[in-house]
Design an enzyme around this catalytic site. Structure first.
Site, PDB file in Angstrom:
ATOM      1  N   ASP A   1       7.439  -7.235   5.886  1.00 42.81           N
ATOM      2  CA  ASP A   1       7.901  -7.677   4.581  1.00 42.81           C
ATOM      3  C   ASP A   1       7.151  -8.962   4.241  1.00 42.81           C
ATOM      4  OD1 ASP A   1       9.310  -8.764   2.409  1.00 42.81           O
ATOM      5  OD2 ASP A   1      11.233  -7.985   3.126  1.00 42.81           O
TER       6      ASP A   1
ATOM      7  N   VAL B   1       1.935  -0.070 -16.390  1.00 42.34           N
ATOM      8  CA  VAL B   1       1.318   0.925 -15.502  1.00 42.34           C
ATOM      9  C   VAL B   1       2.428   1.866 -15.043  1.00 42.34           C
ATOM     10  CG1 VAL B   1      -0.089   1.306 -13.446  1.00 42.34           C
ATOM     11  CG2 VAL B   1      -0.232  -0.892 -14.654  1.00 42.34           C
TER      12      VAL B   1
ATOM     13  N   ALA C   1       0.817  -1.224   0.000  1.00 40.18           N
ATOM     14  CA  ALA C   1       0.000   0.000   0.000  1.00 40.18           C
ATOM     15  C   ALA C   1       0.845   1.266   0.000  1.00 40.18           C
ATOM     16  CB  ALA C   1      -0.940  -0.001   1.206  1.00 40.18           C
TER      17      ALA C   1
ATOM     18  N   GLY D   1       2.269   3.154  -5.602  1.00 42.96           N
ATOM     19  CA  GLY D   1       1.676   2.633  -6.835  1.00 42.96           C
ATOM     20  C   GLY D   1       0.233   2.172  -6.750  1.00 42.96           C
TER      21      GLY D   1
ATOM     22  N   TYR E   1      10.625 -13.014 -13.763  1.00 46.24           N
ATOM     23  CA  TYR E   1       9.469 -12.168 -13.418  1.00 46.24           C
ATOM     24  C   TYR E   1       8.192 -12.792 -13.986  1.00 46.24           C
ATOM     25  CZ  TYR E   1       6.161  -8.348 -13.120  1.00 46.24           C
ATOM     26  OH  TYR E   1       5.034  -7.600 -12.852  1.00 46.24           O
TER      27      TYR E   1
ATOM     28  N   LYS F   1       4.821 -14.281 -12.033  1.00 48.47           N
ATOM     29  CA  LYS F   1       3.440 -13.844 -12.264  1.00 48.47           C
ATOM     30  C   LYS F   1       2.581 -14.980 -12.827  1.00 48.47           C
ATOM     31  CE  LYS F   1       3.437  -9.643 -10.624  1.00 48.47           C
ATOM     32  NZ  LYS F   1       2.556  -9.279  -9.484  1.00 48.47           N
TER      33      LYS F   1
ATOM     34  N   ASN G   1      -1.320  -7.228  -3.502  1.00 48.94           N
ATOM     35  CA  ASN G   1      -0.748  -6.334  -4.502  1.00 48.94           C
ATOM     36  C   ASN G   1       0.774  -6.279  -4.446  1.00 48.94           C
ATOM     37  OD1 ASN G   1      -0.540  -3.771  -6.228  1.00 48.94           O
ATOM     38  ND2 ASN G   1       0.226  -3.091  -4.225  1.00 48.94           N
TER      39      ASN G   1
ATOM     40  N   PHE H   1       7.362   0.955 -10.585  1.00 52.91           N
ATOM     41  CA  PHE H   1       7.696  -0.419 -10.987  1.00 52.91           C
ATOM     42  C   PHE H   1       9.014  -0.498 -11.773  1.00 52.91           C
ATOM     43  CE2 PHE H   1       7.473  -3.730 -14.265  1.00 52.91           C
ATOM     44  CZ  PHE H   1       7.181  -4.863 -13.533  1.00 52.91           C
TER      45      PHE H   1
END
Ligand code: 8X3
Length: 248
Positions: free
Chosen positions: A56, A182, A8, A11, A149, A153, A83, A186
């Site tokens: 974390d 986005v 939070a 981003g 990566y 995902k 998120n 990132f």
């Protein structure tokens, strides 16, 4: 409604907290940086009740301790937004940095698992809840130099499907959201603070903003009781696929 949002402090997570505050959801803001969480909590506390938890997501003991520390009135989490996550490096598999791999696999995969492990049993006991997992177009389309990566995902995609299979019978909805490019911090994280290189990622087209993803999350969590928004891929209007972006 009580919503717990990981990542939070920046981003998409930050924008989602703002959007949920507009709905008067009570917010549990989670992130690593207490100062950023405090800043966001200060901003939103005029609109709704807010609590912050700094931990974390890669540290299972810290995740468990943080969520167990919630006051009783905050334990019945209705909405979990997984998120937190990031990319670290962009390089061919033979050149990959093991620390980068660990950061992505631990943060993007274990992070989803650990926070979910702390929240799901309560949802099952209450026979209600909604989990929103933030995946990526990279989870559906592997691209060159992004193997780890993309693998992290792809794991999120599988976890969303698996959670839905296991939890639907317990009245828990699971939504998977897969954004394309986005414009957030990132790429700055991916390129380790190389802001020029990060800026190139979003140059020459109108990229998605964190608020676009927050709007999509709101759409999913405010759907009627009989509707599950299972999976949404969201791209900028000039992005056709993970690595196909039309730039001016
Ligand atoms: C979205 C980032 O690299 O797939 O997660 O555009 S990328």
């Amino acid at each position: 409604m009580i919503a717990l949002i990981t990542g939070a402090s920046s981003g998409i997570g930050w924008a989602t907290a703002e959007a949920f505050a507009n709905l008067q959801y009570r917010l549990i803001l989670c992130g690593r940086r207490q100062d950023k969480l405090d800043e966001l909590a200060g901003q939103l506390s005029a609109q709704t009740e807010v609590i912050t938890l700094a931990f974390d997501v890669r540290d299972f003991a810290a995740v468990t301790a943080a969520i167990e520390s919630l006051p009783k009135a905050w334990r019945a989490v209705d909405i979990l937004v997984n998120n937190a996550g990031n990319a670290h490096g962009l390089s061919a598999i033979q050149d990959g940095d093991v620390a980068d791999w660990d950061a992505m696999i631990d943060g993007n995969v274990q992070g989803v698992l650990y926070v979910s492990k702390a929240v799901i049993p309560g949802m099952v006991a209450r026979q209600r809840g909604h989990i929103v997992n933030i995946s990526s177009i990279a989870g559906k389309q592997t691209y060159a130099n992004g193997a780890v990566y993309c693998a992290s995902k792809a794991a999120v995609e599988a976890l969303s499907t698996g959670m839905r299979l296991d939890l639907t019978q317990h009245g828990i909805k699971v939504t998977n959201i897969a954004p394309g490019a986005v414009e957030t911090g990132f790429s700055s994280v991916r390129f380790k603070g190389d802001t020029d290189r990060a800026a190139q990622v979003y140059a020459g087209f109108d990229p998605l903003q964190a608020t676009d993803i927050a709007d999509t999350i709101v759409y999913a969590v405010t759907a009627p009781a009989h509707v599950t928004i299972a999976d949404i891929t969201i791209l900028a209007a000039t992005q056709a696929a993970a690595t196909t972006i039309y730039r001016k």
